[in-house]
Design a protein around this motif. Structure first.
Motif, mmCIF file in Angstrom:
data_model
loop_
_atom_site.group_PDB
_atom_site.id
_atom_site.type_symbol
_atom_site.label_atom_id
_atom_site.label_comp_id
_atom_site.label_asym_id
_atom_site.label_seq_id
_atom_site.Cartn_x
_atom_site.Cartn_y
_atom_site.Cartn_z
ATOM 1 N N LYS A 135 -3.807 5.233 -6.752
ATOM 2 C CA LYS A 135 -2.414 5.444 -6.352
ATOM 3 C C LYS A 135 -2.042 6.924 -6.494
ATOM 4 O O LYS A 135 -1.414 7.509 -5.598
ATOM 5 C CB LYS A 135 -1.492 4.577 -7.203
ATOM 6 N N ALA A 136 -2.438 7.533 -7.607
ATOM 7 C CA ALA A 136 -2.144 8.955 -7.820
ATOM 8 C C ALA A 136 -2.823 9.817 -6.760
ATOM 9 O O ALA A 136 -2.232 10.789 -6.255
ATOM 10 C CB ALA A 136 -2.593 9.376 -9.217
ATOM 11 N N LEU A 137 -4.055 9.460 -6.398
ATOM 12 C CA LEU A 137 -4.799 10.230 -5.414
ATOM 13 C C LEU A 137 -4.177 10.113 -4.029
ATOM 14 O O LEU A 137 -3.929 11.126 -3.362
ATOM 15 C CB LEU A 137 -6.258 9.764 -5.371
ATOM 16 N N THR A 138 -3.941 8.903 -3.578
ATOM 17 C CA THR A 138 -3.453 8.732 -2.208
ATOM 18 C C THR A 138 -2.033 9.271 -2.051
ATOM 19 O O THR A 138 -1.708 9.901 -1.041
ATOM 20 C CB THR A 138 -3.525 7.264 -1.773
ATOM 21 N N MET A 175 -8.762 6.366 3.628
ATOM 22 C CA MET A 175 -8.184 6.448 4.964
ATOM 23 C C MET A 175 -7.083 5.405 5.155
ATOM 24 O O MET A 175 -6.033 5.686 5.742
ATOM 25 C CB MET A 175 -9.267 6.262 6.025
ATOM 26 N N ASN A 176 -7.296 4.187 4.655
ATOM 27 C CA ASN A 176 -6.328 3.107 4.841
ATOM 28 C C ASN A 176 -5.048 3.330 4.044
ATOM 29 O O ASN A 176 -3.974 2.858 4.443
ATOM 30 C CB ASN A 176 -6.941 1.769 4.438
ATOM 31 N N GLU A 177 -5.162 4.038 2.918
ATOM 32 C CA GLU A 177 -4.019 4.166 2.017
ATOM 33 C C GLU A 177 -3.343 5.530 2.095
ATOM 34 O O GLU A 177 -2.497 5.849 1.257
ATOM 35 C CB GLU A 177 -4.448 3.848 0.583
ATOM 36 N N THR A 178 -3.709 6.326 3.092
ATOM 37 C CA THR A 178 -3.045 7.613 3.297
ATOM 38 C C THR A 178 -2.448 7.655 4.699
ATOM 39 O O THR A 178 -2.828 6.892 5.585
ATOM 40 C CB THR A 178 -4.013 8.798 3.109
ATOM 41 N N ASP A 179 -1.536 8.585 4.887
ATOM 42 C CA ASP A 179 -0.835 8.731 6.161
ATOM 43 C C ASP A 179 -1.763 9.368 7.184
ATOM 44 O O ASP A 179 -2.203 10.508 7.002
ATOM 45 C CB ASP A 179 0.405 9.603 5.940
ATOM 46 N N GLU A 180 -2.036 8.661 8.266
ATOM 47 C CA GLU A 180 -2.970 9.164 9.274
ATOM 48 C C GLU A 180 -2.450 10.421 9.976
ATOM 49 O O GLU A 180 -3.227 11.163 10.572
ATOM 50 C CB GLU A 180 -3.257 8.086 10.319
ATOM 51 N N ASN A 181 -1.170 10.668 9.887
ATOM 52 C CA ASN A 181 -0.605 11.872 10.507
ATOM 53 C C ASN A 181 -0.703 13.103 9.609
ATOM 54 O O ASN A 181 -0.520 14.227 10.082
ATOM 55 C CB ASN A 181 0.869 11.633 10.871
ATOM 56 N N GLY A 182 -0.994 12.881 8.323
ATOM 57 C CA GLY A 182 -1.062 14.009 7.400
ATOM 58 C C GLY A 182 -2.408 14.202 6.742
ATOM 59 O O GLY A 182 -2.759 15.325 6.359
ATOM 60 N N VAL A 183 -3.168 13.113 6.585
ATOM 61 C CA VAL A 183 -4.466 13.183 5.900
ATOM 62 C C VAL A 183 -5.551 12.811 6.897
ATOM 63 O O VAL A 183 -5.648 11.666 7.342
ATOM 64 C CB VAL A 183 -4.512 12.231 4.685
ATOM 65 N N HIS A 184 -6.361 13.772 7.239
ATOM 66 C CA HIS A 184 -7.437 13.571 8.205
ATOM 67 C C HIS A 184 -8.780 13.559 7.477
ATOM 68 O O HIS A 184 -8.850 13.788 6.266
ATOM 69 C CB HIS A 184 -7.383 14.663 9.275
#
Length: 298
Positions: A135-138, A175-184
């Motif tokens: 949670k802290a990482l994502t 990838m699933n737990e981060t925002d695809e528009n900000g984390v590539h």
């Protein structure tokens, strides 16, 4: 097929020297490194420990050789207690510098509890994050992604041997737990292959989210020997696990096809962490450049 008008081909200094093991190639100067990069036909590079501390000098010397900066490395420590704010501060400092140097890519990797620099075998000893650490990482990466977007930069996450995001399921979760528009995603072919997963499948599954690529190949016999002997990451590098694309076991053609089908635009970075005393850097840089012309069409 990749569009050569949308792709830039660069190389990292790790073919000559190594930031994780600075004694490798320690006798090679900054001037030799960047001159041989240009001689081999590359247009850019990442920054290594042999580079001058003066950014204007870096720009001057790279400009003389027709090179530009592709990316920095920015370590994150979101999974370590009380490191959230410090991680963001370090990221912003690095981002300001790299933007001055002319790049719009920020490469990050979570090094909280990582073992690749500590002398432990990376597969058996890598950290396994708790739910709170995930949670802290994502959440932390989402914050960095917004900071990068607001600055006109692109955040790319680098899965890495010996870290908490090393195996394919961990890449999937991130990838699933981060925002695809900000984390590539940064696709590193060699790190994923050494982890026992398939870089072709990763490229196919995440082609539209991949914004940066590190091209390493693997010497299969050296990798198997490193795993059998429980060598550390650095010991594996010293023994020659990594090599340039086209010189090892990875099939790059379907990777290039997947990226081309997704209209990939960005850097292809040759990255072979090798002992320069065993693998002549210029020879291998030229070999990789020819391979990319012949196989990727760029």
């Amino acid at each position: 097929m990749l569009d050569k008008n949308k792709v830039s081909v660069g190389i990292t200094p790790t073919c000559w020297t190594n930031d994780d093991s600075p004694l490798l190639g320690n006798d090679i100067s900054f001037g030799q490194i960047v001159s041989e990069m240009a001689l081999a036909g590359y247009v850019g590079c990442s920054i290594g420990h042999k580079f001058p501390s003066d950014d204007d000098e870096i720009l001057l010397e790279l400009g003389r050789r027709g090179l530009r900066v592709s990316e920095p490395w920015a370590s994150t420590f979101f999974t370590v207690n009380k490191m959230h704010d410090r991680t963001i501060e370090m990221f912003e400092t690095t981002m300001k510098r790299i933007k001055y140097l002319g790049s719009d890519i920020m490469v990050v990797a979570e090094l909280g509890h990582a073992v690749h620099q500590q002398g432990y075998p990376p597969v058996a000893n890598k950290p396994v994050f708790s739910e709170d650490q995930w949670k802290a990482l994502t959440e932390g990466l989402n914050t960095l992604g917004k900071i990068a977007n607001d600055a006109g930069m692109t955040l790319c996450y680098h899965h890495h041997m010996g870290t908490g995001v090393m195996f394919r399921p961990e890449v999937d979760r991130l990838m699933n737990e981060t925002d695809e528009n900000g984390v590539h995603l940064l696709l590193d072919t060699g790190h994923l292959y050494w982890a026992g997963d398939d870089p072709v499948k990763l490229a196919q599954d995440y082609a539209t989210r991949i914004r940066h690529v590190h091209l390493k190949d693997i010497r299969q016999d050296k990798m198997e020997e490193a795993n059998a002997k429980n060598l550390s990451f650095i010991e594996g590098v010293e023994e020659g696990v990594f090599t340039v694309p086209g010189d090892g076991a990875i099939d790059f053609k379907p990777i290039f096809d997947a990226l081309g089908n997704a209209d990939y635009a960005g850097w292809l970075m040759v990255e072979a962490e090798q002992d320069a005393a065993k693998a002549n850097p210029l020879e291998y840089a030229m070999k990789a450049r020819k391979f990319l012309r012949d196989v990727a069409g760029v």
